[in-house]
Design a protein around this motif. Sequence first.
Motif, PDB file in Angstrom:
ATOM      1  N   ALA A   2      47.050  44.713  61.728  1.00 37.94           N
ATOM      2  CA  ALA A   2      47.234  45.356  63.027  1.00 37.94           C
ATOM      3  C   ALA A   2      46.061  46.296  63.305  1.00 37.94           C
ATOM      4  CB  ALA A   2      48.541  46.131  63.044  1.00 37.94           C
ATOM      5  N   SER A   3      45.674  46.384  64.566  1.00 38.23           N
ATOM      6  CA  SER A   3      44.508  47.186  64.933  1.00 38.23           C
ATOM      7  C   SER A   3      44.830  48.667  65.052  1.00 38.23           C
ATOM      8  CB  SER A   3      43.916  46.681  66.251  1.00 38.23           C
ATOM      9  OG  SER A   3      44.872  46.781  67.302  1.00 38.23           O
ATOM     10  N   MET A   4      46.111  49.042  65.035  1.00 39.11           N
ATOM     11  CA  MET A   4      46.486  50.441  65.186  1.00 39.11           C
ATOM     12  C   MET A   4      47.864  50.673  64.584  1.00 39.11           C
ATOM     13  SD  MET A   4      46.175  52.667  68.643  1.00 39.11           S
ATOM     14  CE  MET A   4      47.026  54.208  68.960  1.00 39.11           C
ATOM     15  N   THR A  47      55.607  46.427  70.889  1.00 38.95           N
ATOM     16  CA  THR A  47      55.726  45.145  70.188  1.00 38.95           C
ATOM     17  C   THR A  47      54.889  44.051  70.843  1.00 38.95           C
ATOM     18  OG1 THR A  47      57.705  44.536  71.457  1.00 38.95           O
ATOM     19  CG2 THR A  47      58.049  45.643  69.355  1.00 38.95           C
ATOM     20  N   THR A  48      54.466  44.263  72.083  1.00 39.88           N
ATOM     21  CA  THR A  48      53.625  43.268  72.764  1.00 39.88           C
ATOM     22  C   THR A  48      52.158  43.438  72.416  1.00 39.88           C
ATOM     23  OG1 THR A  48      53.322  44.636  74.748  1.00 39.88           O
ATOM     24  CG2 THR A  48      55.273  43.223  74.674  1.00 39.88           C
ATOM     25  N   LEU A  49      51.819  44.483  71.651  1.00 36.31           N
ATOM     26  CA  LEU A  49      50.440  44.763  71.259  1.00 36.31           C
ATOM     27  C   LEU A  49      50.252  44.466  69.775  1.00 36.31           C
ATOM     28  CD1 LEU A  49      50.067  48.194  73.111  1.00 36.31           C
ATOM     29  CD2 LEU A  49      49.121  45.996  73.838  1.00 36.31           C
ATOM     30  N   PRO A  50      49.030  44.232  69.336  1.00 39.95           N
ATOM     31  CA  PRO A  50      48.791  43.935  67.911  1.00 39.95           C
ATOM     32  C   PRO A  50      48.769  45.211  67.070  1.00 39.95           C
ATOM     33  CG  PRO A  50      46.712  43.858  69.097  1.00 39.95           C
ATOM     34  CD  PRO A  50      47.786  44.097  70.139  1.00 39.95           C
ATOM     35  N   TRP A  51      49.817  46.014  67.196  1.00 41.61           N
ATOM     36  CA  TRP A  51      49.936  47.284  66.481  1.00 41.61           C
ATOM     37  C   TRP A  51      51.136  47.239  65.559  1.00 41.61           C
ATOM     38  CZ3 TRP A  51      49.483  51.250  71.140  1.00 41.61           C
ATOM     39  CH2 TRP A  51      48.234  51.082  71.758  1.00 41.61           C
ATOM     40  N   ARG A  52      51.120  48.111  64.545  1.00 41.79           N
ATOM     41  CA  ARG A  52      52.288  48.291  63.678  1.00 41.79           C
ATOM     42  C   ARG A  52      52.947  49.613  64.034  1.00 41.79           C
ATOM     43  NH1 ARG A  52      51.837  47.054  57.439  1.00 41.79           N
ATOM     44  NH2 ARG A  52      54.061  47.105  57.778  1.00 41.79           N
ATOM     45  N   VAL A  53      54.274  49.616  63.990  1.00 44.85           N
ATOM     46  CA  VAL A  53      55.037  50.805  64.359  1.00 44.85           C
ATOM     47  C   VAL A  53      56.002  51.147  63.234  1.00 44.85           C
ATOM     48  CG1 VAL A  53      56.643  51.829  66.018  1.00 44.85           C
ATOM     49  CG2 VAL A  53      54.890  50.213  66.817  1.00 44.85           C
ATOM     50  N   ASP A  54      55.965  52.407  62.795  1.00 43.42           N
ATOM     51  CA  ASP A  54      57.004  52.947  61.919  1.00 43.42           C
ATOM     52  C   ASP A  54      57.888  53.832  62.790  1.00 43.42           C
ATOM     53  OD1 ASP A  54      56.013  51.656  59.711  1.00 43.42           O
ATOM     54  OD2 ASP A  54      54.916  53.380  58.943  1.00 43.42           O
ATOM     55  N   ALA A  81      67.189  49.205  64.264  1.00 44.49           N
ATOM     56  CA  ALA A  81      66.899  48.090  63.363  1.00 44.49           C
ATOM     57  C   ALA A  81      67.196  46.747  64.017  1.00 44.49           C
ATOM     58  CB  ALA A  81      67.694  48.247  62.069  1.00 44.49           C
ATOM     59  N   GLN A  82      68.215  46.712  64.890  1.00 46.39           N
ATOM     60  CA  GLN A  82      68.564  45.470  65.591  1.00 46.39           C
ATOM     61  C   GLN A  82      67.571  45.145  66.702  1.00 46.39           C
ATOM     62  OE1 GLN A  82      72.633  45.812  66.930  1.00 46.39           O
ATOM     63  NE2 GLN A  82      73.340  46.577  64.957  1.00 46.39           N
ATOM     64  N   GLN A  83      66.896  46.171  67.228  1.00 38.28           N
ATOM     65  CA  GLN A  83      65.989  45.985  68.363  1.00 38.28           C
ATOM     66  C   GLN A  83      64.525  45.902  67.946  1.00 38.28           C
ATOM     67  OE1 GLN A  83      67.028  49.471  70.616  1.00 38.28           O
ATOM     68  NE2 GLN A  83      68.723  48.449  71.693  1.00 38.28           N
ATOM     69  N   ALA A  84      64.231  46.218  66.690  1.00 34.55           N
ATOM     70  CA  ALA A  84      62.845  46.327  66.247  1.00 34.55           C
ATOM     71  C   ALA A  84      62.119  44.988  66.318  1.00 34.55           C
ATOM     72  CB  ALA A  84      62.803  46.874  64.820  1.00 34.55           C
ATOM     73  N   GLY A  85      60.844  45.061  66.701  1.00 31.34           N
ATOM     74  CA  GLY A  85      59.997  43.879  66.729  1.00 31.34           C
ATOM     75  C   GLY A  85      59.510  43.518  65.340  1.00 31.34           C
ATOM     76  N   PRO A  86      58.796  42.409  65.192  1.00 30.75           N
ATOM     77  CA  PRO A  86      58.385  41.924  63.867  1.00 30.75           C
ATOM     78  C   PRO A  86      57.402  42.848  63.162  1.00 30.75           C
ATOM     79  CG  PRO A  86      57.374  40.619  65.616  1.00 30.75           C
ATOM     80  CD  PRO A  86      58.405  41.478  66.270  1.00 30.75           C
ATOM     81  N   ARG A  87      56.669  43.673  63.906  1.00 29.80           N
ATOM     82  CA  ARG A  87      55.711  44.588  63.275  1.00 29.80           C
ATOM     83  C   ARG A  87      56.229  46.026  63.264  1.00 29.80           C
ATOM     84  NH1 ARG A  87      52.711  41.083  66.167  1.00 29.80           N
ATOM     85  NH2 ARG A  87      52.670  42.457  67.984  1.00 29.80           N
TER      86      ARG A  87
END
Length: 290
Positions: free
Chosen positions: A107-109, A128-135, A148-154
């Motif tokens: 991920a770029s960010m 989630t539509t961007l190439p980023w990772r989210v904690d 947790a049910q709504q979280a995207g793959p990253r």
Amino acid sequence: MNISDTAHWSCALAQLQQQGTAHVLVSLLSCAGSTPREPGSKMVVTLDDTFDTLGGGNVEYQLIARARAMLSNGERSCCLERLALGVQANQCCGGHVAVLLEPFAGASMQVALFGAGHVGTALQQLLTTLPWRVDWYDSRASAVDTAAQQAGPRTRVFQLEGDPAAHRLAPHSHCVVMTHDHSEDERLIEYLLQQPHIASIGLIGSATKWARFRHRLKARGFSDAQLDSVRCPIASAAIGHKLPAEIALGIAAELLTLAPGERETTTLRGLAHADLETITQLLNRTEQPS
């Protein structure tokens, strides 16, 4: 989604790419003499894990180290390694191998999002539509379950414990604080200001809220330079708008201005022509009947 340490390289590869985790695909192209694995064997290497094997031993350890150096240095071009197991890897089998290492950028960010309320949920959906990772963090168990049910793959979801220091933030995270509780917001800002590896800090709220936080934090010893690094209010483009999606859009736009630009200044050309010729010769030699 956690990946089992025993996962087949193809399963790990698919999941790592979906998660946006940087990794290197290591492929055994050709073998001569006695070697632990046959051509076509593969493994995947990240900074922290390995998946599958090329047979173990010193040669594998050397290739893992080379792959991790590629990740640490941000290398983006493929690399061909040719190793003599006896001379370079001190392995008794004495064969020779040719190995291709293919790096995949992650991920770029990295974003650390504190708060899973209406705005936090709307923001996570945008990110989630961007190439980023989210904690994504929240202190409420019910909010964490919903997140947790709504979280995207990253996106990874964590329950925020009483002490923020209990959570190891990813290096160079852009932190956005928007919890349901002002006291929790203040504790988080105090903690984040002490973290040298944080890329940026943004706080949702009014100028009045930040003035009060700032006054108390300065009394605790934080310098003006440290406090000036906190962006509050955030989402200036959305000032005057009230809908969660509108505010989230403003925050996402602000984060976009902080995202790293394209750092690659030269066109990637892949392997050198001589290496490609070498691969062709090796593969042809491998296909010939013994």
